[in-house]
Design an enzyme around this catalytic site. Structure first.
Site, PDB file in Angstrom:
ATOM      1  N   ARG A 180       0.855  -1.195   0.000  1.00 25.24           N
ATOM      2  CA  ARG A 180       0.000   0.000   0.000  1.00 25.24           C
ATOM      3  C   ARG A 180       0.885   1.236   0.000  1.00 25.24           C
ATOM      4  O   ARG A 180       1.227   1.774   1.049  1.00 25.24           O
ATOM      5  CB  ARG A 180      -0.905  -0.023   1.234  1.00 25.24           C
ATOM      6  CG  ARG A 180      -1.881   1.149   1.337  1.00 25.24           C
ATOM      7  CD  ARG A 180      -2.797   0.955   2.553  1.00 25.24           C
ATOM      8  NE  ARG A 180      -3.747   2.026   2.732  1.00 25.24           N
ATOM      9  CZ  ARG A 180      -3.471   3.184   3.355  1.00 25.24           C
ATOM     10  NH1 ARG A 180      -2.266   3.417   3.848  1.00 25.24           N
ATOM     11  NH2 ARG A 180      -4.409   4.103   3.468  1.00 25.24           N
ATOM     12  N   SER A 235     -12.837  -2.788   0.913  1.00 29.87           N
ATOM     13  CA  SER A 235     -13.096  -2.148   2.208  1.00 29.87           C
ATOM     14  C   SER A 235     -14.563  -1.766   2.293  1.00 29.87           C
ATOM     15  O   SER A 235     -15.094  -1.127   1.378  1.00 29.87           O
ATOM     16  CB  SER A 235     -12.268  -0.860   2.345  1.00 29.87           C
ATOM     17  OG  SER A 235     -10.906  -1.172   2.374  1.00 29.87           O
ATOM     18  N   LYS A 259      -4.143   6.369   8.590  1.00 28.60           N
ATOM     19  CA  LYS A 259      -4.913   6.774   7.414  1.00 28.60           C
ATOM     20  C   LYS A 259      -5.553   8.120   7.696  1.00 28.60           C
ATOM     21  O   LYS A 259      -6.430   8.232   8.549  1.00 28.60           O
ATOM     22  CB  LYS A 259      -5.983   5.714   7.114  1.00 28.60           C
ATOM     23  CG  LYS A 259      -6.777   5.957   5.839  1.00 28.60           C
ATOM     24  CD  LYS A 259      -7.735   4.781   5.599  1.00 28.60           C
ATOM     25  CE  LYS A 259      -8.893   5.119   4.705  1.00 28.60           C
ATOM     26  NZ  LYS A 259      -8.601   5.061   3.287  1.00 28.60           N
TER      27      LYS A 259
END
Ligand code: TZP
Ligand code: MG
Length: 211
Positions: free
Chosen positions: A38, A109, A138
Site C-alpha cells: 500500500r 473495504s 490513514k
C-alpha cells in the site's frame, strides 16, 4: 481465504522508519499470513520507484509462500502478476476490477451492511472492515466503529471472509476475532514495532488462540 486473513500485514515505504525490505522480511519470519503493498499518502513512491519496490517485496513474499496483494493499483497488480488487489469505496467498482483480474484475490473495504452486500454481489473474496480502533495511519479514515460493526455484519448474515482494520495491535487483536472477524489487518503494529518479528509472532499467536 479465512486462513490467509489471520495476520494480514499492510505496508508501504512511508509506514517504515527502517528499510522496508528488512521490515517485511521480519514480518514474514514472524509468521504473517498475507501481505498488501500500500504505497500511498505523504512521501509515497510513484512510477518506476514504486514498481521496483513492489517487485522486490513480491519476490521476498514468494520465498515465504505468502500471497502478495496490491492496494488500489490494478494495473500494477496485473503488471506484476500479483496474487490480488484490494480496493476501497472510492476506487473502481469491484465488478470492473473482478473483470480485469480474473480469479486473483479481490478484497474490498466496507463500512456498513449495504457496502458489504454490494461487495459480495460484485465478486469480492473478502471484506476489510474498519477503522475498528482510532488510527493515525490513514488521514481520511472514516469514523471509528469499534468491534460492533463486525458483530452486526455477522448477525445480519454476512458470512464472507472478513478482516478488521484500524488501530489493531497485540493488545486488542483478540476482541476483533471474538467479534467474528477471521483475521486482523495491521500497518503500524508491525511496521513501527521495535521488533516487527516479535510483533508479527505475537499477533499470530493471539489470533490462533482465539480461533
Ligand atoms: N483503513 C482503515 S484504517 C487504516 C486503513 C488502511 C490504517 C490502519 O493502520 P494501523 O496503523 O494499523 O492503524
Ligand atoms: Mg483505495
Amino acid at each position: 481465504m479465512r486462513q490467509l486473513l489471520k495476520v494480514y500485514f499492510i505496508m508501504g515505504s512511508n509506514n517504515c522508519k527502517k528499510d522496508p525490505l528488512k521490515v517485511i522480511t521480519e514480518a514474514l519470519d514472524g509468521g504473517i499470513t498475507l501481505f498488501q503493498f500500500r504505497e500511498k499518502g505523504k512521501d509515497a513512491l510513484t512510477g518506476a520507484k514504486k514498481y521496483a519496490l513492489a517487485k522486490e517485496i513480491q519476490s521476498i513474499c514468494k520465498k515465504y509462500n505468502v500471497p502478495f496483494i496490491v492496494n488500489d493499483d490494478v494495473d500494477l497488480a496485473i503488471a506484476l502478476d500479483a496474487d490480488g488487489v484490494h480496493i476501497g469505496q472510492e476506487d473502481e467498482s469491484a465488478e470492473r476490477v473482478r473483470e480485469k483480474i480474473g480469479d486473483k484475490i479481490l478484497g474490498v473495504s466496507v463500512h456498513n451492511l449495504e457496502e458489504a452486500r454490494k461487495a459480495i454481489a460484485q465478486g469480492a473474496d473478502y471484506v476489510g472492515v474498519g477503522p475498528i480502533f482510532p488510527t493515525k495511519t490513514k488521514e481520511d479514515a472514516k469514523e471509528v466503529q469499534g468491534t460492533s460493526l463486525i458483530l452486526s455484519l455477522r448477525k445480519n448474515g454476512i458470512q464472507i471472509p472478513m478482516v478488521g482494520i484500524g488501530g489493531i495491535n497485540t493488545e486488542n487483536a483478540r476482541e476483533v476475532i471474538k467479534a467474528g472477524a477471521d483475521g486482523v489487518s495491521v500497518i503500524t503494529a508491525i511496521s513501527l514495532a521495535p521488533s516487527p518479528f516479535e510483533s508479527a509472532k505475537q499477533l499470530v499467536m493471539t489470533v490462533n488462540e482465539c480461533l
